[in-house]
Design an enzyme around this catalytic site. Structure first.
Site, PDB file in Angstrom:
ATOM      1  N   ASP A  42       0.819  -1.206   0.000  1.00  0.00           N
ATOM      2  CA  ASP A  42       0.000   0.000   0.000  1.00  0.00           C
ATOM      3  C   ASP A  42       0.863   1.270   0.000  1.00  0.00           C
ATOM      4  OD1 ASP A  42       1.000  -0.391   2.472  1.00  0.00           O
ATOM      5  OD2 ASP A  42      -0.879  -0.054   3.558  1.00  0.00           O
ATOM      6  N   HIS A 244      24.369   6.953 -18.675  1.00  0.00           N
ATOM      7  CA  HIS A 244      23.222   7.010 -17.761  1.00  0.00           C
ATOM      8  C   HIS A 244      23.556   6.321 -16.431  1.00  0.00           C
ATOM      9  CE1 HIS A 244      20.097   7.727 -21.201  1.00  0.00           C
ATOM     10  NE2 HIS A 244      20.783   8.804 -20.886  1.00  0.00           N
ATOM     11  N   ASP A 261      25.989  15.094 -13.255  1.00  0.00           N
ATOM     12  CA  ASP A 261      24.890  15.564 -14.103  1.00  0.00           C
ATOM     13  C   ASP A 261      23.662  15.582 -13.210  1.00  0.00           C
ATOM     14  OD1 ASP A 261      22.866  16.003 -15.926  1.00  0.00           O
ATOM     15  OD2 ASP A 261      23.583  14.528 -17.385  1.00  0.00           O
ATOM     16  N   ASP A 272      19.097  21.289 -15.810  1.00  0.00           N
ATOM     17  CA  ASP A 272      19.840  20.109 -16.272  1.00  0.00           C
ATOM     18  C   ASP A 272      21.290  20.534 -16.517  1.00  0.00           C
ATOM     19  OD1 ASP A 272      20.689  17.751 -17.396  1.00  0.00           O
ATOM     20  OD2 ASP A 272      19.440  17.882 -19.196  1.00  0.00           O
ATOM     21  N   HIS A 351      26.530  10.901 -28.159  1.00  0.00           N
ATOM     22  CA  HIS A 351      25.165  11.403 -27.923  1.00  0.00           C
ATOM     23  C   HIS A 351      24.966  12.749 -28.603  1.00  0.00           C
ATOM     24  CE1 HIS A 351      26.614  14.281 -24.866  1.00  0.00           C
ATOM     25  NE2 HIS A 351      27.331  13.305 -24.338  1.00  0.00           N
ATOM     26  N   HIS A 355      18.847  19.183 -26.215  1.00  0.00           N
ATOM     27  CA  HIS A 355      17.431  18.808 -26.188  1.00  0.00           C
ATOM     28  C   HIS A 355      16.659  19.963 -25.593  1.00  0.00           C
ATOM     29  CE1 HIS A 355      17.773  18.003 -21.824  1.00  0.00           C
ATOM     30  NE2 HIS A 355      18.886  17.349 -22.097  1.00  0.00           N
ATOM     31  N   HIS A 362      13.665  16.229 -20.699  1.00  0.00           N
ATOM     32  CA  HIS A 362      13.674  16.117 -22.160  1.00  0.00           C
ATOM     33  C   HIS A 362      12.311  16.617 -22.575  1.00  0.00           C
ATOM     34  CE1 HIS A 362      17.085  12.893 -22.165  1.00  0.00           C
ATOM     35  NE2 HIS A 362      17.458  14.071 -21.712  1.00  0.00           N
ATOM     36  N   GLU A 385      25.386  20.393 -24.429  1.00  0.00           N
ATOM     37  CA  GLU A 385      26.076  19.422 -23.573  1.00  0.00           C
ATOM     38  C   GLU A 385      26.960  18.435 -24.316  1.00  0.00           C
ATOM     39  OE1 GLU A 385      23.487  16.345 -21.913  1.00  0.00           O
ATOM     40  OE2 GLU A 385      21.741  17.430 -22.645  1.00  0.00           O
ATOM     41  N   TYR A 389      34.135  10.692 -24.131  1.00  0.00           N
ATOM     42  CA  TYR A 389      34.207   9.539 -23.226  1.00  0.00           C
ATOM     43  C   TYR A 389      35.156   8.513 -23.835  1.00  0.00           C
ATOM     44  CZ  TYR A 389      29.881  12.026 -22.411  1.00  0.00           C
ATOM     45  OH  TYR A 389      28.962  13.028 -22.212  1.00  0.00           O
ATOM     46  N   ARG A 407      31.809  15.690 -19.580  1.00  0.00           N
ATOM     47  CA  ARG A 407      30.659  16.347 -20.213  1.00  0.00           C
ATOM     48  C   ARG A 407      30.486  17.692 -19.516  1.00  0.00           C
ATOM     49  NH1 ARG A 407      27.254  12.610 -20.076  1.00  0.00           N
ATOM     50  NH2 ARG A 407      25.988  13.014 -18.229  1.00  0.00           N
ATOM     51  N   GLU A 409      27.529  20.768 -19.421  1.00  0.00           N
ATOM     52  CA  GLU A 409      26.152  21.017 -19.855  1.00  0.00           C
ATOM     53  C   GLU A 409      25.587  22.251 -19.192  1.00  0.00           C
ATOM     54  OE1 GLU A 409      23.325  17.941 -18.625  1.00  0.00           O
ATOM     55  OE2 GLU A 409      21.924  18.622 -20.189  1.00  0.00           O
TER      56      GLU A 409
END
Ligand code: GLY
Ligand code: MN
Ligand code: MN
Length: 439
Positions: A42, A244, A261, A272, A351, A355, A362, A385, A389, A407, A409
């Protein structure tokens, strides 16, 4: 929530009605709240309202439906009825009266009445504006309601003949931020700046990544942010190369790079931000070379974030810059143009650069118009960004380069003149980082 902001939502609904009416002589929109997600037994996951629903209503309770009639320009809200016993457990509800008095509904009913009332609200409209496919249960309810209007056709009722996606209109509205939305995003950016600065001051060798994550979350919450805008990435050493990465459980070592990030959500708007810095000492020569290359590409990308430019052009700029730099450093061999054409750079930069950013990290809004990348306009907010890598096991490069992940950003508002970096001021140059980092 937000009764004093009622004006904002009424204005948005007016603009929404205008746009619906311009596209169809007889449209009615049906918008549903986000569902509650059960975690186990619950216990429920923290509730967050659906961004589209909140954008038009400012109403943050679950089990709600808004019917927005573009002909009468009225909003009917279906909400959870007041319930003394439930409210002891879950806190107060606006209820039917509150929906009218506090949330600008022209009419309001208990959600239990939806199936009875919906056919009447749809009747006589040619177009129903509704997002199919998000909730099969809601889809069924809507289709049943339309079916019931059809059954009344012999009595003269005219039933809807079209179901149309609301995003076409609504996501274009959300893509262009109003001055009030931009102010909210600036506040979120300030909080995110505090969090990154604290992380830089405190991060040290032997700390766990999750201890840094805790500092970020603590800062967000202390300044009134509702929640992080997405799962914070705190990746040290080789983890900086995991795009990620979410575990955040490694113990950091001196000389690691730490990639953070993380951005807060404030007033339903996301920030972001990514920063990368060395732990416990200065950048190594190789780390600094990669860092400065990413920074140079990012600054070039930001400078290009102007009306008329496209996200594709910004991406191409950063890809070109990074590819040239990787050749200069001896990490890629060949002609830069050729390496871009064959996508050889993707081994290190896999990448996209940007965005949309807004209520969702996003964010909504089309990236193409008639098959072509859309030109930027003042009021749009996007991230810039770029990153590099180098996989820890990449034996095509000398060992000193392996496992470096960087990175950078920022969140950028397109204006009629120079780009407005909402997240400016968060330490970013090598010199700024040297001063900001405590370890
Ligand atoms: N944090 C998600 C992103 O940078 O797109
Ligand atoms: Mn990010
Ligand atoms: Mn991003």
């Amino acid at each position: 929530m937000c009764t004093h902001h009622g004006e904002t939502y009424a204005r948005r609904r007016a603009a929404f009605f205008d746009a619906l009416a311009a596209a169809s002589p007889s449209a009615v929109a049906v918008m549903a709240s986000a569902p509650v997600f059960v975690r186990n037994n619950d216990v429920e996951h923290e509730y967050r309202q659906d961004s589209d629903f909140f954008y038009l209503t400012g109403f943050d309770e679950p089990e709600s439906v808004a019917v927005l009639d573009a002909v009468t320009r009225k909003m009917t809200l279906f909400v959870r009825a007041r319930d003394r016993e439930r409210e002891v457990w879950d806190g107060p509800r606006a209820g039917v009266d509150g929906a009218r008095a506090l949330h600008g509904a022209d009419e309001a009913f208990a959600i239990g009445e939806l199936d009875d009332k919906l056919p009447g609200l749809l009747q006589g409209h040619r177009r129903v504006v509704y997002r199919l496919g998000v909730s099969r249960a809601n889809d069924d309810r809507l289709l049943r309601a339309i079916d019931r209007v059809r059954a009344r056709a012999r009595a003269g009722a005219s039933a809807p003949t079209e179901i149309v996606e609301p995003g076409v209109v609504l996501h274009e509205m959300r893509l262009r931020k109003s001055p009030a939305e931009i102010e909210t995003m600036r506040t979120g950016a300030r909080i995110t700046r505090e969090a990154h600065e604290l992380a830089m001051r405190r991060a040290r060798p032997q700390m766990h990544e999750f201890e840094v994550e805790a500092l970020l979350l603590d800062t967000f919450r202390r300044h009134g942010s509702e929640r992080p805008a997405y799962g914070s990435i705190v990746g040290s050493g080789p983890n900086a190369c995991v795009l990620h990465y979410r575990k955040n459980d490694r113990r950091m070592a001196e000389g690691d790079l730490l990639l953070i990030d993380a951005g807060c959500e404030y007033g339903y708007y996301a920030s972001d931000v990514t920063r990368t810095f060395p732990i416990g000492r200065a950048f190594s020569r190789e780390q600094q070379a990669i860092y400065e290359l990413v920074l140079e590409a990012q600054l070039e990308g930001i400078a290009a974030t102007r009306p008329g430019a496209t996200i594709d052009e910004i991406h191409k700029l950063t890809v070109d810059g990074i590819t040239r730099g990787l050749v200069r450093l001896g990490l890629l061999a060949g002609e830069p143009e050729e390496l871009v054409k064959t996508e050889a750079y993707k081994r290190f930069y896999m990448h996209r650069t940007s965005h949309w950013l807004g209520m969702d990290v996003h964010d909504v809004g089309g990236y193409f118009e008639a098959g072509k990348p859309r030109p930027l306009e003042p009021g749009m907010v996007l991230t810039v960004e770029p990153g590099i890598y180098i996989a820890p096991d990449d034996d095509t490069v000398p060992p000193a380069w392996r496992g470096i992940g960087v990175r950078i950003e920022d969140d950028v508002l397109v204006t009629t003149s120079a780009p407005d970096v909402l997240t400016a001021g968060i330490p970013k140059t090598v010199e700024e980082l040297r001063h900001a980092c405590g370890g």
